[in-house]
Design an enzyme around this catalytic site. Structure first.
Site, short mmCIF file in Angstrom:
data_model
loop_
_atom_site.label_atom_id
_atom_site.label_comp_id
_atom_site.label_asym_id
_atom_site.label_seq_id
_atom_site.Cartn_x
_atom_site.Cartn_y
_atom_site.Cartn_z
N SER A 55 -42.98 -38.68 -10.54
CA SER A 55 -41.65 -39.30 -10.53
C SER A 55 -41.42 -40.36 -11.60
CB SER A 55 -41.35 -39.88 -9.15
OG SER A 55 -41.10 -38.84 -8.22
N LYS A 58 -38.52 -39.53 -13.82
CA LYS A 58 -37.11 -39.79 -13.49
C LYS A 58 -36.43 -40.71 -14.50
CE LYS A 58 -37.23 -38.99 -8.48
NZ LYS A 58 -38.43 -38.14 -8.42
N TYR A 164 -34.61 -41.09 -0.78
CA TYR A 164 -35.37 -40.63 -1.94
C TYR A 164 -35.41 -39.10 -1.96
CZ TYR A 164 -38.98 -40.80 -5.53
OH TYR A 164 -39.69 -40.67 -6.71
#
Length: 384
Positions: A55, A58, A164
């Site tokens: 992640s 991102k 999330y």
């Protein structure tokens, strides 16, 4: 100075937090790059070892989105379904029938890019959302790397809660649609290439893969090595995971965090306007807060409470602490992490940034969290 930080990394390995640790940091006072332990059995973790950053991808995707916003090709608040049809068709889970089948309804408002980048779209991850975890086993799974594998329903109406999830993957799809390029090619031309991030990609070359650190599973009775396979089998992506698909090194990723620290440019390469970085780094949640999640898959992630003791804000892909942290971060610093216990922070007030990486699952492992906190403290003591 470096010896103190080296000691933190070596201590993390000695304490059994991870087989190997690699980290980098930078401030106006100096820089750090170091590694300890093993990348794979019998081979040392090196400062150029390649890790799955999950992640941490991102923020790279959000930067690509914001380049298109700067160019006037998209806006943060237009319905994203006008650009990607599935986002206009997506439904919300509104409970389950007696036989366990989800009841679906249209959302009360359209999904926007701002929703996708701030985790307020209603999209979730099944490891962090019990409703989605209940639903997904009831439907036919789509092939990996396909758009269909991301075509999940929402579990809340857009804008009503922080949850999330896969919103940034869909933001990456918007980049592909608007730019006419696949996400990896867009990143290379507009973000990675200009920043000199030579080891960062969705599908690493054989030479880069040879430096890939192995994943390890942390169990109550110790660490278990997993087969050192890439996240992809090498087949072309129908839809690249802008939310979690990149490989990188800490040196490469530090170039990205330094670009944000410096207001959008690094070594003469401007990636974002300074005003854009400011916009990405402000709180976009309004009355909401980033709470964390209760795990539905403890092998992949522990329960997560974000920034205990203070309100956790969220920018355009960044976690934002609203108060100073015990490690030294100034209020308003930017941060996030990757599933295999990799972490970064960007303190634009004290002008310090750092990247800390292991390849340990599950996410939010207590020993690795303690090691990362010790790394932050040592960096601020040496470079802050």
């Amino acid at each position: 100075m470096d010896a103190d930080i080296d000691g933190v990394l070596a201590g993390a390995v000695a304490d059994g937090a991870a087989p190997g640790v690699v980290a980098a940091a930078w401030s106006d006072r100096g820089a750090y790059l170091g590694a300890a332990g093993e990348a794979v059995a019998g081979a040392p973790m090196a400062t150029d070892s390649v890790v799955r950053i999950f992640s941490m991808s991102k923020a790279v995707t959000a930067s690509a989105v914001m380049q298109l916003v700067e160019q006037g090709r998209v806006t943060l608040d237009e319905p994203a379904g006008e650009l990607v049809p599935y986002l206009a068709e997506v439904q919300v889970i509104d409970g389950f029938d007696g036989d366990g089948v989800a009841r679906l309804r249209p959302p009360t408002r359209p999904v926007t890019l701002r929703n996708l980048l701030t985790h307020t779209s209603g999209f979730g991850y099944d490891f962090a959302d019990a409703v989605l975890a209940q639903h997904l086993p009831t439907i036919e799974p789509a092939p990996g790397n396909s758009q269909g594998s991301y075509e999940h329903p929402l579990t809340a109406d857009p804008g009503t809660r922080w949850s999330y999830g896969i919103g940034v993957d869909w933001a990456g799809r918007v980049v592909e649609t608007v730019s006419g390029q696949d996400l990896g090619a867009y990143f290379q031309e507009h973000v990675l290439g200009p920043l000199g991030m030579v080891d960062t990609s969705f599908q690493p070359s054989a030479a880069v893969h040879a430096r890939l650190a192995a994943l390890t599973l942390s169990m109550p009775d110790g660490l278990i090595a997993l087969p050192n396979e890439a996240l992809t089998d090498g087949t072309p992506y129908e839809m690249a995971s802008g939310g979690g698909g990149l490989y990188s090194t800490v040196s490469d990723y530090l170039r990205f965090t330094r670009m944000i620290l410096e207001g959008g440019a690094l070594d003469g390469a401007r990636v974002l306007a300074e005003a854009t970085v400011d916009e990405m780094g402000r709180d976009h949640l309004g009355e909401l807060s980033a709470t964390g999640w209760s795990s539905t898959n403890p092998t992949f992630t522990a329960d997560v409470e974000l920034l205990p003791g203070q309100r956790a804000a969220w920018g355009l892909s960044f976690l934002i602490n609203t108060e100073a942290t015990a490690e030294g971060r100034s209020p308003g610093s930017l941060a996030w992490a990757g599933a295999a216990n990799s972490y970064y922070w960007i303190d634009r007030t004290r002008r310090v940034t750092g990247v800390f990486a292991t390849q340990v699952l599950p996410f939010h492992d207590p020993k690795v969290l303690a090691a990362n906190a010790a790394f932050e403290r040592a960096v601020y003591a040496a470079l802050g």
